[in-house]
Design an enzyme around this catalytic site. Structure first.
Site, PDB file in Angstrom:
ATOM      1  CD  GLU A 138      -1.439  -2.347   1.989  1.00  0.00           C
ATOM      2  OE1 GLU A 138      -0.234  -2.673   1.868  1.00  0.00           O
ATOM      3  OE2 GLU A 138      -2.261  -2.999   2.650  1.00  0.00           O
ATOM      4  CB  CYS A 181      -0.809   0.464   5.344  1.00  0.00           C
ATOM      5  SG  CYS A 181       0.780  -0.086   4.686  1.00  0.00           S
TER       6      CYS A 181
END
Ligand code: THU
Length: 160
Positions: free
Chosen positions: A75, A113
């Site tokens: 990500e 993330c």
């Protein structure tokens, strides 16, 4: 004393065929890019793909390192690339998948993330739709990233 409750709603699609064609395409890109992951230590490839407001799609995967903490999740690989190169663009959707996962659920982004995705979302006018996909299994769709990180760290005093 008060008890407060936070609820998290998402849609579950049993099969990739049930997704809108643009969501399905984004998931396919995440699957494709997971195959290029550098993850010799965990042997857990992850792919992430983002759709920009102008229709462009970018993807990235986890990049590990012998010095384990130096590794980066899929990500953040793609989000940092997109923010570095297209700071004026908004991200409208993010798809994530981990083909080797043995869980019955789709992979879910780690806490770091989630913090990053939430801040990227907070910088733009539109929410980031988040698609979490399990290979040959369900896809979870969240209408925004913020919901994935209840009570996110946000300290106005830090100058943002
Ligand atoms: N990983 C990701 O890239 N994204 C996630 O959402 C979960 C975990 C990576 C980090 C590490 O390279 C490997 O998966 C095992 O944790």
């Amino acid at each position: 004393m008060k008890t407060r409750t936070i609820t998290l709603s998402y849609e579950e699609f049993e099969h990739i065929n049930e997704l809108d064609s643009s969501d399905a395409l984004l998931v396919e890109k995440a699957i494709e890019t997971a195959a290029k992951s550098y993850s010799p230590y965990s042997r857990f490839p992850v792919g992430a793909a983002v759709l920009l407001d102008d229709g462009r799609i970018f993807s990235g995967n986890n990049q590990e390192n012998l010095s384990y903490p130096a590794g980066t999740c899929a990500e953040r690989t793609v989000l940092n690339f997109v923010k570095a190169n297209f700071p004026e663009s908004s991200i409208v959707a993010l798809a994530v998948t981990a083909p080797n996962s043995t869980s019955s659920h789709p992979v879910t982004p780690c806490g770091i993330c989630r913090q990053v995705i939430t801040e990227v979302e907070s910088l733009q006018a539109v929410p980031i739709r988040v698609l979490l996909h399990k290979m040959n299994g369900p896809t979870y769709l969240f209408e925004n990233a913020r919901g994935l990180l209840p009570l996110a760290f946000e300290e106005a005093g830090l100058g943002k």
